[in-house]
Design an enzyme around this catalytic site. Structure first.
Site, short mmCIF file in Angstrom:
data_model
loop_
_atom_site.label_atom_id
_atom_site.label_comp_id
_atom_site.label_asym_id
_atom_site.label_seq_id
_atom_site.Cartn_x
_atom_site.Cartn_y
_atom_site.Cartn_z
N PRO A 10 1.15 -1.69 -0.25
CA PRO A 10 0.12 0.06 0.63
C PRO A 10 1.25 1.32 -0.06
O PRO A 10 1.92 1.23 1.19
CB PRO A 10 -0.71 0.05 1.14
CG PRO A 10 -0.08 -1.64 1.74
CD PRO A 10 0.20 -2.04 1.16
N ASN A 11 0.56 2.59 -0.71
CA ASN A 11 0.90 3.65 -0.80
C ASN A 11 2.07 3.50 -1.50
O ASN A 11 2.98 4.56 -2.23
CB ASN A 11 0.69 4.03 0.77
CG ASN A 11 -0.07 4.18 1.02
OD1 ASN A 11 -1.14 4.85 0.74
ND2 ASN A 11 -0.24 4.06 2.54
N ARG A 18 5.31 10.78 -2.33
CA ARG A 18 5.74 10.56 -0.13
C ARG A 18 6.31 11.30 0.31
O ARG A 18 7.66 11.88 -0.53
CB ARG A 18 5.37 9.30 0.01
CG ARG A 18 4.29 8.05 -0.90
CD ARG A 18 4.49 7.01 -0.22
NE ARG A 18 4.36 6.32 1.07
CZ ARG A 18 4.56 5.73 1.65
NH1 ARG A 18 4.73 4.13 1.16
NH2 ARG A 18 4.24 5.06 2.84
N TYR A 23 11.49 7.89 1.27
CA TYR A 23 11.58 7.15 0.24
C TYR A 23 12.32 7.25 -1.01
O TYR A 23 12.38 6.72 -2.28
CB TYR A 23 10.18 7.06 0.31
CG TYR A 23 9.50 6.50 1.24
CD1 TYR A 23 9.80 5.88 1.73
CD2 TYR A 23 8.35 8.07 2.21
CE1 TYR A 23 8.74 4.94 2.82
CE2 TYR A 23 7.53 6.85 3.06
CZ TYR A 23 8.06 5.64 3.41
OH TYR A 23 6.97 5.45 4.79
N ASN A 70 8.04 -5.75 -0.85
CA ASN A 70 7.82 -4.79 -0.09
C ASN A 70 6.56 -4.85 0.21
O ASN A 70 5.77 -4.25 -0.10
CB ASN A 70 8.13 -2.82 -0.79
CG ASN A 70 7.95 -1.63 0.32
OD1 ASN A 70 8.05 -1.87 1.01
ND2 ASN A 70 9.32 -0.98 -0.40
N ALA A 73 3.61 -1.08 4.58
CA ALA A 73 2.64 -1.09 6.24
C ALA A 73 2.33 -2.04 7.00
O ALA A 73 2.10 -2.30 8.23
CB ALA A 73 1.97 0.32 6.30
N HIS A 76 4.15 -3.89 9.49
CA HIS A 76 4.33 -4.42 10.31
C HIS A 76 2.98 -4.97 11.66
O HIS A 76 2.39 -4.48 12.69
CB HIS A 76 4.30 -2.51 10.72
CG HIS A 76 5.28 -1.73 10.00
ND1 HIS A 76 6.36 -2.49 10.14
CD2 HIS A 76 4.93 -0.97 9.33
CE1 HIS A 76 6.84 -1.42 9.35
NE2 HIS A 76 6.38 -0.73 8.46
N GLU A 94 12.92 -8.98 1.31
CA GLU A 94 11.81 -8.12 1.82
C GLU A 94 13.06 -6.94 1.50
O GLU A 94 13.77 -6.55 2.02
CB GLU A 94 11.84 -8.52 2.80
CG GLU A 94 10.81 -7.25 4.08
CD GLU A 94 11.39 -7.33 4.99
OE1 GLU A 94 12.27 -8.09 6.35
OE2 GLU A 94 10.22 -6.72 6.29
N HIS A 96 12.52 -2.69 1.89
CA HIS A 96 12.09 -1.48 2.25
C HIS A 96 13.13 -0.12 1.87
O HIS A 96 13.98 0.28 2.24
CB HIS A 96 11.74 -1.32 3.46
CG HIS A 96 11.06 -2.43 4.84
ND1 HIS A 96 10.08 -2.12 4.49
CD2 HIS A 96 11.37 -3.45 5.29
CE1 HIS A 96 9.34 -3.53 4.46
NE2 HIS A 96 10.32 -4.19 5.84
N ARG A 103 12.48 4.37 12.71
CA ARG A 103 12.40 4.94 12.89
C ARG A 103 10.81 4.98 14.46
O ARG A 103 11.30 4.89 14.91
CB ARG A 103 11.19 5.27 11.45
CG ARG A 103 11.81 5.79 10.24
CD ARG A 103 11.24 5.70 8.67
NE ARG A 103 9.92 6.28 8.61
CZ ARG A 103 9.15 5.37 7.46
NH1 ARG A 103 9.41 5.36 6.66
NH2 ARG A 103 8.19 6.60 7.13
#
Ligand code: DQA
Length: 142
Positions: A10-11, A18, A23, A70, A73, A76, A94, A96, A103
């Site tokens: 998502p996103n 963003r 990012y 990736n 969100a 988590h 994976e 990121h 963060r």
């Protein structure tokens, strides 16, 4: 040629708009074009903002030689994505873009790393290229 499935959560379709400190400035399309230049593999690209669609796509992973994901969100929060990855028996990387472990506290919870072969963080778009390099090594291509 080996086939690699690339899943973005998502996103990530909003990259470029963003938070650039976390990012970078590249769009998802820019990243896809960068990855295609690494033409050691055939890639299928998938992005979704929906958890169940990502689970279903991971289940298609049995038709591929490797996975780069990736989960954004959902990293988590998603036991469903954890479980789908757990039963997929191909190398799973994976990625990121950001320094996700340094963060907010809530980003330190990670349901994904334990069911992936390798995790890459904090390299912005280059993380995806590193994932390809990892797969090349995995398949003894370099
Ligand atoms: C992300 C990190 C996640 O915490 C965040 O929710 C994202 C992107 C990253 O690539 O750094 O959407 O996975």
């Amino acid at each position: 040629m080996k086939k690699i499935l690339v899943i973005n959560g998502p996103n990530l379709n909003m990259l470029g708009r963003r938070n650039k400190d976390h990012y970078g400035t590249k769009t998802l399309n820019d990243i896809i074009e960068m990855m295609k230049q690494e033409d050691y593999f055939i890639y299928d690209f998938f992005q979704s903002n929906h958890e169940g669609d990502i689970v279903s796509k991971i289940q298609e992973g049995f038709n591929y030689d490797g996975l780069i994901i990736n989960p954004a969100a959902y990293t988590h929060t998603s036991i469903a994505i954890h479980d789908a990855l757990e039963l997929l028996d191909i190398p799973k990387i994976e990625v990121h873009l950001s320094d996700v472990n340094n963060r907010e506290e809530f980003r330190k919870i990670n349901y994904i790393s334990s069911v992936c072969d390798h995790t890459i963080t904090n390299l912005r778009e280059d993380g995806y290229i590193e994932a390809i390099k990892y797969l090349k090594k995995f398949f003894n291509m370099i």
